[in-house]
Design an enzyme around this catalytic site. Structure first.
Site, PDB file in Angstrom:
ATOM      1  CG  PHE A  51      -9.031  10.071  15.909  1.00  0.00           C
ATOM      2  CD1 PHE A  51      -9.379   8.955  17.046  1.00  0.00           C
ATOM      3  CD2 PHE A  51      -9.337   8.484  14.950  1.00  0.00           C
ATOM      4  CE1 PHE A  51     -10.074   8.447  17.693  1.00  0.00           C
ATOM      5  CE2 PHE A  51      -9.332   7.286  15.758  1.00  0.00           C
ATOM      6  CZ  PHE A  51      -9.615   7.223  17.437  1.00  0.00           C
ATOM      7  CG  ASN A  67      -2.200  -2.873   3.233  1.00  0.00           C
ATOM      8  OD1 ASN A  67      -1.957  -2.542   3.999  1.00  0.00           O
ATOM      9  ND2 ASN A  67      -2.353  -2.187   2.132  1.00  0.00           N
ATOM     10  N   GLY A  97       1.039  -1.088   0.110  1.00  0.00           N
ATOM     11  CA  GLY A  97       0.202   0.456  -0.073  1.00  0.00           C
ATOM     12  C   GLY A  97       1.162   1.300   0.045  1.00  0.00           C
ATOM     13  CE  LYS A 139       6.087   7.664   5.478  1.00  0.00           C
ATOM     14  NZ  LYS A 139       5.341   8.079   4.088  1.00  0.00           N
ATOM     15  CB  THR A 184      -1.619  -2.740   8.675  1.00  0.00           C
ATOM     16  OG1 THR A 184      -1.492  -1.496   7.951  1.00  0.00           O
ATOM     17  CG2 THR A 184      -1.979  -2.507   9.387  1.00  0.00           C
ATOM     18  CD  GLU A 205      -4.844  -0.398   6.527  1.00  0.00           C
ATOM     19  OE1 GLU A 205      -3.723  -0.373   7.400  1.00  0.00           O
ATOM     20  OE2 GLU A 205      -5.348   0.277   5.565  1.00  0.00           O
ATOM     21  CE1 TYR A 259       3.833  -4.882   1.606  1.00  0.00           C
ATOM     22  CE2 TYR A 259       6.190  -4.160   1.343  1.00  0.00           C
ATOM     23  CZ  TYR A 259       4.920  -3.923   1.597  1.00  0.00           C
ATOM     24  OH  TYR A 259       4.820  -2.493   2.368  1.00  0.00           O
ATOM     25  NE  ARG A 297     -10.696   2.125  17.969  1.00  0.00           N
ATOM     26  CZ  ARG A 297     -10.438   2.686  16.959  1.00  0.00           C
ATOM     27  NH1 ARG A 297     -11.200   2.954  15.717  1.00  0.00           N
ATOM     28  NH2 ARG A 297      -9.069   2.579  16.743  1.00  0.00           N
TER      29      ARG A 297
END
Ligand code: ADP
Ligand code: RBF
Ligand code: MG
Length: 314
Positions: free
Chosen positions: A292, A218, A205, A211, A216, A262, A274, A287
Protein backbone atom coordinates in the site's frame (compact mmCIF):
# COMPACT_ATOMS: atom_id res chain seq x y z
CA UNK A 1 -18.00 -10.46 -33.40
CA UNK A 2 -20.29 -9.74 -36.25
CA UNK A 3 -23.00 -11.49 -38.23
CA UNK A 4 -20.40 -12.32 -40.89
CA UNK A 5 -18.42 -14.29 -38.28
CA UNK A 6 -21.50 -16.41 -37.70
CA UNK A 7 -21.97 -16.82 -41.46
CA UNK A 8 -18.53 -18.52 -41.37
CA UNK A 9 -19.41 -20.51 -38.25
CA UNK A 10 -22.68 -21.69 -39.78
CA UNK A 11 -20.74 -23.34 -42.62
CA UNK A 12 -19.61 -26.03 -40.16
CA UNK A 13 -21.72 -29.12 -40.50
CA UNK A 14 -21.76 -30.33 -36.94
CA UNK A 15 -20.50 -28.26 -34.04
CA UNK A 16 -19.87 -29.08 -30.40
CA UNK A 17 -20.29 -26.30 -27.83
CA UNK A 18 -18.42 -26.23 -24.55
CA UNK A 19 -21.23 -24.78 -22.42
CA UNK A 20 -19.98 -24.45 -18.83
CA UNK A 21 -22.55 -21.96 -17.51
CA UNK A 22 -20.06 -19.10 -17.18
CA UNK A 23 -20.78 -15.64 -18.57
CA UNK A 24 -18.78 -16.11 -21.79
CA UNK A 25 -20.37 -19.40 -22.78
CA UNK A 26 -23.76 -17.89 -21.94
CA UNK A 27 -23.03 -14.97 -24.30
CA UNK A 28 -21.90 -17.38 -27.05
CA UNK A 29 -25.10 -19.36 -26.51
CA UNK A 30 -27.07 -16.14 -26.92
CA UNK A 31 -25.18 -15.32 -30.14
CA UNK A 32 -25.97 -18.82 -31.34
CA UNK A 33 -29.67 -18.27 -30.58
CA UNK A 34 -29.59 -14.99 -32.53
CA UNK A 35 -27.38 -15.88 -35.49
CA UNK A 36 -26.69 -19.63 -35.54
CA UNK A 37 -28.36 -23.02 -35.72
CA UNK A 38 -28.60 -23.74 -32.03
CA UNK A 39 -30.78 -26.83 -32.43
CA UNK A 40 -28.18 -28.75 -34.39
CA UNK A 41 -25.31 -28.08 -31.96
CA UNK A 42 -24.03 -30.80 -29.58
CA UNK A 43 -23.76 -29.20 -26.12
CA UNK A 44 -21.36 -30.55 -23.53
CA UNK A 45 -19.79 -29.59 -20.22
CA UNK A 46 -16.77 -30.87 -18.34
CA UNK A 47 -17.95 -31.33 -14.76
CA UNK A 48 -16.19 -31.99 -11.45
CA UNK A 49 -17.14 -32.91 -7.90
CA UNK A 50 -16.56 -29.27 -6.96
CA UNK A 51 -18.97 -27.62 -9.41
CA UNK A 52 -20.97 -24.71 -8.00
CA UNK A 53 -24.59 -25.77 -7.37
CA UNK A 54 -25.63 -22.40 -8.84
CA UNK A 55 -23.90 -23.29 -12.13
CA UNK A 56 -25.60 -26.68 -12.25
CA UNK A 57 -28.98 -25.07 -11.60
CA UNK A 58 -28.37 -22.43 -14.25
CA UNK A 59 -27.43 -24.99 -16.91
CA UNK A 60 -30.44 -27.07 -15.99
CA UNK A 61 -32.77 -24.09 -16.43
CA UNK A 62 -31.24 -23.18 -19.82
CA UNK A 63 -31.46 -26.74 -21.10
CA UNK A 64 -35.10 -26.87 -20.04
CA UNK A 65 -36.01 -23.48 -21.47
CA UNK A 66 -34.41 -24.12 -24.88
CA UNK A 67 -35.00 -27.87 -24.95
CA UNK A 68 -31.34 -28.78 -25.38
CA UNK A 69 -29.34 -31.65 -23.89
CA UNK A 70 -25.98 -30.88 -22.30
CA UNK A 71 -23.71 -33.94 -22.27
CA UNK A 72 -21.44 -34.31 -19.25
CA UNK A 73 -17.80 -35.39 -19.35
CA UNK A 74 -15.13 -35.48 -16.68
CA UNK A 75 -12.23 -34.75 -19.03
CA UNK A 76 -11.94 -32.38 -21.99
CA UNK A 77 -9.76 -34.65 -24.15
CA UNK A 78 -12.11 -37.57 -23.56
CA UNK A 79 -14.98 -35.27 -24.53
CA UNK A 80 -13.42 -34.25 -27.85
CA UNK A 81 -12.64 -37.85 -28.79
CA UNK A 82 -16.19 -38.95 -27.97
CA UNK A 83 -17.84 -36.01 -29.75
CA UNK A 84 -15.80 -36.63 -32.88
CA UNK A 85 -16.46 -40.33 -32.77
CA UNK A 86 -20.17 -40.41 -31.90
CA UNK A 87 -21.46 -37.12 -33.30
CA UNK A 88 -18.91 -36.44 -36.07
CA UNK A 89 -18.32 -32.88 -34.88
CA UNK A 90 -15.93 -30.81 -37.01
CA UNK A 91 -15.38 -27.94 -34.57
CA UNK A 92 -16.06 -26.77 -31.02
CA UNK A 93 -17.59 -23.42 -30.07
CA UNK A 94 -16.03 -21.93 -26.96
CA UNK A 95 -16.28 -18.80 -24.83
CA UNK A 96 -12.54 -18.14 -24.58
CA UNK A 97 -11.14 -14.61 -24.50
CA UNK A 98 -7.52 -13.49 -25.06
CA UNK A 99 -7.16 -12.53 -21.39
CA UNK A 100 -7.89 -16.12 -20.26
CA UNK A 101 -4.87 -18.29 -19.36
CA UNK A 102 -3.21 -19.84 -22.45
CA UNK A 103 -5.58 -17.98 -24.80
CA UNK A 104 -3.57 -14.91 -25.82
CA UNK A 105 -2.44 -16.65 -29.03
CA UNK A 106 -5.90 -17.80 -30.11
CA UNK A 107 -8.05 -16.41 -32.92
CA UNK A 108 -11.70 -16.88 -33.77
CA UNK A 109 -10.75 -20.09 -35.59
CA UNK A 110 -7.81 -21.96 -34.05
CA UNK A 111 -6.89 -25.64 -34.29
CA UNK A 112 -6.48 -27.49 -31.00
CA UNK A 113 -2.94 -27.74 -29.54
CA UNK A 114 -0.80 -30.75 -30.50
CA UNK A 115 -1.50 -32.39 -27.12
CA UNK A 116 -5.26 -32.44 -27.81
CA UNK A 117 -7.37 -34.51 -30.21
CA UNK A 118 -7.43 -32.61 -33.48
CA UNK A 119 -10.35 -30.25 -34.13
CA UNK A 120 -11.03 -26.53 -34.70
CA UNK A 121 -11.76 -24.33 -31.71
CA UNK A 122 -14.19 -21.58 -32.62
CA UNK A 123 -14.01 -18.58 -30.29
CA UNK A 124 -16.52 -15.95 -31.45
CA UNK A 125 -15.75 -13.57 -28.56
CA UNK A 126 -11.98 -14.11 -28.39
CA UNK A 127 -11.27 -10.36 -28.73
CA UNK A 128 -13.90 -9.14 -26.25
CA UNK A 129 -12.96 -7.37 -23.03
CA UNK A 130 -14.60 -7.97 -19.64
CA UNK A 131 -16.62 -4.80 -20.24
CA UNK A 132 -17.69 -5.94 -23.74
CA UNK A 133 -19.12 -9.10 -22.19
CA UNK A 134 -21.18 -7.20 -19.60
CA UNK A 135 -22.31 -4.59 -22.16
CA UNK A 136 -23.62 -7.39 -24.40
CA UNK A 137 -25.35 -9.10 -21.46
CA UNK A 138 -27.03 -5.84 -20.49
CA UNK A 139 -28.00 -4.73 -24.01
CA UNK A 140 -29.48 -8.12 -24.85
CA UNK A 141 -31.05 -8.83 -21.48
CA UNK A 142 -29.16 -12.10 -21.22
CA UNK A 143 -29.96 -14.21 -18.18
CA UNK A 144 -26.70 -15.27 -16.45
CA UNK A 145 -25.85 -17.49 -13.49
CA UNK A 146 -26.80 -16.05 -10.07
CA UNK A 147 -23.19 -16.23 -8.86
CA UNK A 148 -22.49 -12.98 -10.71
CA UNK A 149 -24.86 -11.26 -8.29
CA UNK A 150 -22.76 -12.55 -5.39
CA UNK A 151 -19.47 -10.91 -6.33
CA UNK A 152 -17.97 -13.55 -8.59
CA UNK A 153 -16.35 -12.09 -11.72
CA UNK A 154 -14.77 -15.28 -13.09
CA UNK A 155 -15.91 -18.79 -12.22
CA UNK A 156 -13.95 -22.02 -11.85
CA UNK A 157 -15.14 -24.40 -9.13
CA UNK A 158 -15.83 -24.21 -5.41
CA UNK A 159 -12.31 -25.25 -4.46
CA UNK A 160 -10.50 -22.51 -6.37
CA UNK A 161 -12.95 -19.63 -6.92
CA UNK A 162 -14.00 -16.89 -4.50
CA UNK A 163 -15.85 -13.59 -4.89
CA UNK A 164 -13.85 -10.61 -6.15
CA UNK A 165 -12.83 -8.55 -3.09
CA UNK A 166 -12.95 -5.35 -5.16
CA UNK A 167 -16.74 -5.71 -5.32
CA UNK A 168 -17.21 -5.85 -1.55
CA UNK A 169 -18.70 -2.59 -0.33
CA UNK A 170 -20.94 -1.67 2.64
CA UNK A 171 -20.83 -5.26 3.85
CA UNK A 172 -22.05 -6.88 0.66
CA UNK A 173 -20.93 -7.77 -2.85
CA UNK A 174 -21.95 -5.70 -5.83
CA UNK A 175 -22.96 -7.23 -9.16
CA UNK A 176 -20.06 -8.48 -11.31
CA UNK A 177 -20.58 -5.90 -14.05
CA UNK A 178 -19.61 -3.10 -11.61
CA UNK A 179 -16.02 -4.38 -11.39
CA UNK A 180 -14.37 -1.95 -13.78
CA UNK A 181 -10.72 -3.03 -13.84
CA UNK A 182 -10.50 -5.54 -16.68
CA UNK A 183 -7.19 -7.04 -15.47
CA UNK A 184 -8.71 -7.83 -12.04
CA UNK A 185 -11.37 -10.17 -13.37
CA UNK A 186 -9.60 -13.30 -12.10
CA UNK A 187 -8.46 -11.87 -8.75
CA UNK A 188 -10.77 -14.26 -6.85
CA UNK A 189 -9.25 -17.39 -8.37
CA UNK A 190 -6.38 -19.43 -6.94
CA UNK A 191 -4.07 -22.13 -8.22
CA UNK A 192 -4.35 -24.55 -5.30
CA UNK A 193 -7.56 -26.13 -4.09
CA UNK A 194 -9.08 -25.28 -0.72
CA UNK A 195 -9.70 -26.30 2.00
CA UNK A 196 -6.13 -26.83 3.21
CA UNK A 197 -5.18 -27.91 6.73
CA UNK A 198 -1.95 -26.80 8.35
CA UNK A 199 -0.62 -26.97 11.91
CA UNK A 200 2.27 -25.27 13.62
CA UNK A 201 3.72 -23.74 16.74
CA UNK A 202 3.19 -20.04 17.41
CA UNK A 203 6.54 -18.25 17.27
CA UNK A 204 7.55 -14.75 18.33
CA UNK A 205 8.14 -12.02 15.74
CA UNK A 206 8.70 -8.25 15.78
CA UNK A 207 5.38 -7.67 17.58
CA UNK A 208 4.20 -5.28 14.88
CA UNK A 209 0.81 -6.97 14.36
CA UNK A 210 -0.55 -5.69 17.68
CA UNK A 211 0.65 -2.15 16.85
CA UNK A 212 -1.45 -2.26 13.68
CA UNK A 213 -4.40 -3.41 15.82
CA UNK A 214 -4.30 -6.98 14.50
CA UNK A 215 -2.05 -9.34 16.50
CA UNK A 216 -1.11 -12.33 14.34
CA UNK A 217 0.05 -15.72 15.55
CA UNK A 218 3.12 -16.39 13.39
CA UNK A 219 3.63 -19.93 12.13
CA UNK A 220 6.65 -21.08 10.14
CA UNK A 221 5.52 -23.54 7.49
CA UNK A 222 8.03 -24.03 4.72
CA UNK A 223 6.14 -26.64 2.77
CA UNK A 224 2.71 -24.98 2.54
CA UNK A 225 1.56 -25.34 -1.07
CA UNK A 226 -0.58 -22.25 -1.44
CA UNK A 227 -0.26 -19.06 -3.42
CA UNK A 228 0.64 -15.96 -1.45
CA UNK A 229 -2.34 -13.93 -0.30
CA UNK A 230 -4.99 -13.23 2.31
CA UNK A 231 -7.31 -16.05 3.39
CA UNK A 232 -9.88 -16.93 6.05
CA UNK A 233 -10.83 -20.09 7.87
CA UNK A 234 -10.89 -21.71 11.28
CA UNK A 235 -8.20 -22.39 13.78
CA UNK A 236 -8.26 -24.57 16.85
CA UNK A 237 -6.37 -23.29 19.88
CA UNK A 238 -6.45 -25.35 23.09
CA UNK A 239 -9.49 -27.29 21.87
CA UNK A 240 -11.57 -24.25 20.91
CA UNK A 241 -12.38 -23.29 17.32
CA UNK A 242 -12.20 -19.67 16.16
CA UNK A 243 -12.92 -17.86 12.90
CA UNK A 244 -9.67 -16.30 11.66
CA UNK A 245 -8.11 -14.28 8.85
CA UNK A 246 -4.64 -15.20 7.65
CA UNK A 247 -1.90 -13.86 5.49
CA UNK A 248 0.50 -16.22 3.75
CA UNK A 249 3.66 -15.04 2.04
CA UNK A 250 6.06 -12.13 2.17
CA UNK A 251 4.78 -8.96 3.83
CA UNK A 252 5.66 -6.79 0.85
CA UNK A 253 4.14 -3.71 2.45
CA UNK A 254 7.00 -3.86 4.97
CA UNK A 255 9.58 -5.05 2.41
CA UNK A 256 9.81 -8.44 4.14
CA UNK A 257 11.36 -11.26 2.12
CA UNK A 258 10.72 -14.14 4.55
CA UNK A 259 7.54 -16.09 3.93
CA UNK A 260 5.31 -16.71 6.89
CA UNK A 261 1.77 -17.75 7.79
CA UNK A 262 0.15 -15.22 10.14
CA UNK A 263 -3.19 -15.94 11.81
CA UNK A 264 -5.31 -13.19 13.30
CA UNK A 265 -7.98 -14.85 15.42
CA UNK A 266 -11.28 -12.94 15.48
CA UNK A 267 -11.56 -13.08 19.25
CA UNK A 268 -9.98 -11.22 22.18
CA UNK A 269 -7.38 -12.96 24.37
CA UNK A 270 -6.09 -11.86 27.78
CA UNK A 271 -2.57 -13.13 27.16
CA UNK A 272 -0.13 -14.26 24.52
CA UNK A 273 0.01 -17.89 23.41
CA UNK A 274 3.55 -18.25 22.08
CA UNK A 275 4.60 -21.91 21.99
CA UNK A 276 1.04 -23.19 21.62
CA UNK A 277 -0.01 -25.28 18.64
CA UNK A 278 -2.57 -23.96 16.15
CA UNK A 279 -4.54 -26.34 13.92
CA UNK A 280 -5.64 -24.24 10.99
CA UNK A 281 -8.13 -24.97 8.20
CA UNK A 282 -7.93 -22.46 5.37
CA UNK A 283 -11.37 -22.45 3.74
CA UNK A 284 -11.52 -19.27 1.66
CA UNK A 285 -9.41 -16.82 -0.30
CA UNK A 286 -9.82 -13.05 -0.11
CA UNK A 287 -7.14 -11.27 -2.14
CA UNK A 288 -3.47 -11.06 -3.09
CA UNK A 289 -0.81 -9.55 -0.82
CA UNK A 290 -0.57 -5.78 -1.53
CA UNK A 291 2.03 -3.06 -1.02
CA UNK A 292 0.00 0.00 0.00
CA UNK A 293 1.00 3.66 -0.30
CA UNK A 294 0.39 4.15 3.40
CA UNK A 295 0.08 1.81 6.41
CA UNK A 296 -3.34 3.34 7.23
CA UNK A 297 -4.56 1.86 3.95
CA UNK A 298 -3.26 -1.58 4.97
CA UNK A 299 -5.17 -1.25 8.25
CA UNK A 300 -8.36 -0.21 6.45
CA UNK A 301 -8.02 -3.15 4.07
CA UNK A 302 -7.50 -5.60 6.95
CA UNK A 303 -10.73 -4.28 8.52
CA UNK A 304 -12.42 -4.96 5.19
CA UNK A 305 -10.81 -8.44 5.00
CA UNK A 306 -12.36 -9.26 8.39
CA UNK A 307 -15.80 -8.17 7.17
CA UNK A 308 -15.36 -10.33 4.06
CA UNK A 309 -14.30 -13.33 6.19
CA UNK A 310 -17.39 -12.95 8.39
CA UNK A 311 -19.68 -12.44 5.38
CA UNK A 312 -18.28 -15.37 3.36
CA UNK A 313 -18.17 -17.86 6.21
CA UNK A 314 -21.78 -17.55 7.29
P1 ADP B 1 4.47 -11.35 16.75
O1 ADP B 1 5.24 -10.47 15.85
O2 ADP B 1 5.29 -11.95 17.84
O3 ADP B 1 3.66 -12.34 16.01
P2 ADP B 1 2.03 -9.81 17.16
O4 ADP B 1 2.03 -8.36 17.54
O5 ADP B 1 1.65 -10.18 15.79
O6 ADP B 1 3.47 -10.37 17.53
O7 ADP B 1 1.11 -10.52 18.19
C1 ADP B 1 0.84 -11.89 18.05
C2 ADP B 1 0.73 -12.64 19.35
O8 ADP B 1 -0.31 -12.07 20.12
C3 ADP B 1 0.34 -14.07 19.08
O9 ADP B 1 1.47 -14.90 18.93
C4 ADP B 1 -0.49 -14.41 20.30
O10 ADP B 1 0.34 -14.96 21.29
C5 ADP B 1 -1.06 -13.08 20.77
N1 ADP B 1 -2.47 -12.83 20.43
C6 ADP B 1 -3.36 -12.22 21.26
N2 ADP B 1 -4.55 -12.10 20.67
C7 ADP B 1 -4.44 -12.63 19.43
C8 ADP B 1 -5.36 -12.81 18.36
N3 ADP B 1 -6.64 -12.40 18.45
N4 ADP B 1 -4.91 -13.40 17.23
C9 ADP B 1 -3.64 -13.82 17.13
N5 ADP B 1 -2.74 -13.68 18.10
C10 ADP B 1 -3.11 -13.10 19.26
N1 RBF C 1 1.02 -7.60 4.62
C1 RBF C 1 1.31 -7.01 3.44
O1 RBF C 1 2.46 -6.72 3.16
N2 RBF C 1 0.34 -6.74 2.55
C2 RBF C 1 -0.96 -7.05 2.78
O2 RBF C 1 -1.82 -6.82 1.90
C3 RBF C 1 -1.31 -7.68 4.01
N3 RBF C 1 -2.58 -8.01 4.30
C4 RBF C 1 -2.88 -8.62 5.48
C5 RBF C 1 -4.19 -8.97 5.78
C6 RBF C 1 -4.52 -9.61 6.97
C7 RBF C 1 -5.94 -9.99 7.22
C8 RBF C 1 -3.50 -9.88 7.91
C9 RBF C 1 -3.83 -10.56 9.19
C10 RBF C 1 -2.20 -9.53 7.63
C11 RBF C 1 -1.86 -8.90 6.42
N4 RBF C 1 -0.55 -8.57 6.11
C12 RBF C 1 -0.26 -7.95 4.91
C13 RBF C 1 0.54 -8.94 7.02
C14 RBF C 1 0.96 -7.82 7.91
O3 RBF C 1 1.94 -7.06 7.22
C15 RBF C 1 1.57 -8.44 9.17
O4 RBF C 1 0.57 -9.10 9.88
C16 RBF C 1 2.23 -7.40 10.06
O5 RBF C 1 3.33 -6.86 9.39
C17 RBF C 1 2.67 -8.00 11.38
O6 RBF C 1 3.56 -9.06 11.21
MG1 MG D 1 2.40 -11.71 14.29
Amino acid sequence: MSKSTFAEINKYDKLGFAFNGGKESTVVFNLLLNYGHYKSVIYFNVTSNHDFPEIRLFLKSVSKKYDITILEYSDIKEAIIDLKDKYKITGILMGCRKTDPHCSGLDIFSPTDKSFPNTIRINPIINWSYKDVWDYIEENNVNVCKLYEKGYTSIGDTSNTFPNYLLFEHNKYKYAKYMNIDEKERVGRIKYNLPIEVSGTVVKGKQLGRKLGFPTANIICDNLKLQYGIYYGNCILRGKTYLSVMSWGENIHFNETKRILEVHILSKFDRDFYGDILNITITGYIRPMIKFNHTDLLIQQIEQDIKIAKHNSC
